[in-house]
Motif scaffolding. Structure first.
Motif, PDB file in Angstrom:
ATOM      1  N   THR A 108       0.805  -1.225   0.000  1.00 19.34           N
ATOM      2  CA  THR A 108       0.000   0.000   0.000  1.00 19.34           C
ATOM      3  C   THR A 108       0.835   1.270   0.000  1.00 19.34           C
ATOM      4  OG1 THR A 108      -0.099   0.047   2.412  1.00 19.34           O
ATOM      5  CG2 THR A 108      -1.865  -1.139   1.263  1.00 19.34           C
ATOM      6  N   CYS A 109       2.152   1.159  -0.120  1.00 16.83           N
ATOM      7  CA  CYS A 109       2.978   2.368  -0.012  1.00 16.83           C
ATOM      8  C   CYS A 109       3.385   2.909  -1.376  1.00 16.83           C
ATOM      9  CB  CYS A 109       4.219   2.106   0.832  1.00 16.83           C
ATOM     10  SG  CYS A 109       5.537   1.223  -0.020  1.00 16.83           S
ATOM     11  N   SER A 110       3.720   4.206  -1.391  1.00 15.95           N
ATOM     12  CA  SER A 110       4.313   4.856  -2.546  1.00 15.95           C
ATOM     13  C   SER A 110       5.672   5.389  -2.124  1.00 15.95           C
ATOM     14  CB  SER A 110       3.447   6.014  -3.042  1.00 15.95           C
ATOM     15  OG  SER A 110       2.206   5.544  -3.520  1.00 15.95           O
ATOM     16  N   VAL A 111       6.650   5.260  -3.000  1.00 17.22           N
ATOM     17  CA  VAL A 111       8.015   5.713  -2.730  1.00 17.22           C
ATOM     18  C   VAL A 111       8.477   6.526  -3.930  1.00 17.22           C
ATOM     19  CG1 VAL A 111      10.405   4.993  -2.342  1.00 17.22           C
ATOM     20  CG2 VAL A 111       8.533   3.683  -1.318  1.00 17.22           C
ATOM     21  N   GLY A 112       8.999   7.729  -3.685  1.00 15.46           N
ATOM     22  CA  GLY A 112       9.510   8.555  -4.773  1.00 15.46           C
ATOM     23  C   GLY A 112       9.634  10.008  -4.373  1.00 15.46           C
ATOM     24  N   ILE A 113       9.893  10.845  -5.360  1.00 12.84           N
ATOM     25  CA  ILE A 113      10.044  12.285  -5.144  1.00 12.84           C
ATOM     26  C   ILE A 113       9.275  13.028  -6.230  1.00 12.84           C
ATOM     27  CG2 ILE A 113      12.292  12.065  -4.028  1.00 12.84           C
ATOM     28  CD1 ILE A 113      13.579  12.956  -6.677  1.00 12.84           C
ATOM     29  N   GLU A 114       8.897  14.273  -5.923  1.00 13.93           N
ATOM     30  CA  GLU A 114       8.274  15.115  -6.938  1.00 13.93           C
ATOM     31  C   GLU A 114       8.632  16.576  -6.712  1.00 13.93           C
ATOM     32  OE1 GLU A 114       4.066  14.359  -6.694  1.00 13.93           O
ATOM     33  OE2 GLU A 114       3.798  15.760  -5.068  1.00 13.93           O
ATOM     34  N   ASN A 115       8.439  17.375  -7.761  1.00 12.38           N
ATOM     35  CA  ASN A 115       8.832  18.783  -7.724  1.00 12.38           C
ATOM     36  C   ASN A 115       7.755  19.659  -7.083  1.00 12.38           C
ATOM     37  OD1 ASN A 115       6.893  18.849  -9.772  1.00 12.38           O
ATOM     38  ND2 ASN A 115       8.156  20.059 -11.173  1.00 12.38           N
ATOM     39  N   GLU A 116       7.988  20.971  -7.107  1.00 14.12           N
ATOM     40  CA  GLU A 116       7.091  21.918  -6.441  1.00 14.12           C
ATOM     41  C   GLU A 116       5.743  22.061  -7.130  1.00 14.12           C
ATOM     42  OE1 GLU A 116       9.491  24.025  -9.452  1.00 14.12           O
ATOM     43  OE2 GLU A 116      10.052  22.757  -7.787  1.00 14.12           O
ATOM     44  N   THR A 117       5.660  21.736  -8.428  1.00  9.83           N
ATOM     45  CA  THR A 117       4.378  21.820  -9.124  1.00  9.83           C
ATOM     46  C   THR A 117       3.653  20.472  -9.166  1.00  9.83           C
ATOM     47  OG1 THR A 117       5.396  21.401 -11.278  1.00  9.83           O
ATOM     48  CG2 THR A 117       5.188  23.722 -10.586  1.00  9.83           C
ATOM     49  N   GLU A 118       4.243  19.465  -8.594  1.00  6.40           N
ATOM     50  CA  GLU A 118       3.682  18.102  -8.524  1.00  6.40           C
ATOM     51  C   GLU A 118       3.422  17.515  -9.908  1.00  6.40           C
ATOM     52  OE1 GLU A 118       1.112  17.761  -4.695  1.00  6.40           O
ATOM     53  OE2 GLU A 118       0.650  19.686  -5.632  1.00  6.40           O
ATOM     54  N   THR A 119       4.242  17.939 -10.891  1.00  6.05           N
ATOM     55  CA  THR A 119       4.084  17.457 -12.258  1.00  6.05           C
ATOM     56  C   THR A 119       5.270  16.641 -12.751  1.00  6.05           C
ATOM     57  OG1 THR A 119       4.984  19.539 -13.097  1.00  6.05           O
ATOM     58  CG2 THR A 119       2.581  19.380 -12.910  1.00  6.05           C
ATOM     59  N   ILE A 120       6.408  16.757 -12.088  1.00  9.58           N
ATOM     60  CA  ILE A 120       7.609  16.011 -12.463  1.00  9.58           C
ATOM     61  C   ILE A 120       8.078  15.249 -11.233  1.00  9.58           C
ATOM     62  CG2 ILE A 120       9.991  16.147 -13.279  1.00  9.58           C
ATOM     63  CD1 ILE A 120       9.238  18.775 -14.666  1.00  9.58           C
ATOM     64  N   GLY A 121       8.359  13.985 -11.402  1.00 14.21           N
ATOM     65  CA  GLY A 121       8.813  13.197 -10.269  1.00 14.21           C
ATOM     66  C   GLY A 121       9.379  11.864 -10.696  1.00 14.21           C
TER      67      GLY A 121
END
Length: 185
Positions: A108-121
């Motif tokens: 059930t988990c998500s792992v990652g990163i995203e930018n300030e506009t939540e459009t690139i990750g």
């Protein structure tokens, strides 16, 4: 400034409230500038224990958030525990390292990163689905997000004019002898 959520993620800057559930990365469900170490419905207040710690290692140039035995929310208040650290190293170009100690339920988990506009990750894993270029989340796994290329990689062209998104996969992974690297822009 760093905002830490009990649900296994942090974000750079001040963000109020926690995302009640996780989603794909990138996406609007979580906060902007998110680093999701183990984004799911965690409960540090569960009766079985589990704590969230922070340590500013000024001499070492790092900031460490540790989720130690934090349980998943459950109807019986004794969900499986998770132990992991998110280590920020602004002194080394803004790297983020996630280290996993105890891993009980990655479905059930998500792992990652995203930018300030939540459009690139970069989505390493979400809802048990592992990115084709990733190896999964398990005890002993360390994931490093960095802007520093590994030794031997040569950048060509102006990086500010590159693609807005790119998918890269290597098969087989891990490999021995040879591998095929495929990309899509």
């Amino acid at each position: 400034r760093v905002s830490v959520s009990s649900n296994g993620f942090l974000s750079i800057g001040i963000n109020s409230g926690a995302a009640p559930g996780n989603d794909v990365i990138p996406g609007p469900e979580g906060p902007p500038r998110m680093i999701a170490g183990f984004w799911t419905d965690l409960n540090p207040r569960a009766a079985g224990g589990g704590k969230v710690y922070e340590w500013a290692d000024v001499a070492g140039g790092r900031y460490i958030i540790e989720f130690d035995g934090v349980e998943h929310y459950s109807d019986t208040d004794d969900g499986p525990p998770e132990t992991f650290q998110i280590i920020l190293t602004p002194a080394f170009g803004g790297e983020a390292v996630i280290q996993y100690g105890e891993v009980s339920d990655t479905g059930t988990c998500s792992v990652g990163i995203e930018n300030e506009t939540e459009t690139i990750g970069i989505q390493y894993q979400a809802f048990g689905e592992i990115n084709a270029a990733a190896g999964g989340v398990f005890a002993g796994r360390v994931i490093k997000f960095t802007t520093v290329p590994p030794d031997g990689v040569i950048a060509v062209g102006d990086p500010t004019t590159g693609p807005s998104s790119m998918m890269v996969s290597a098969r087989p992974n891990p490999f021995r002898g040879q591998t095929a690297i495929r990309y899509h822009m």
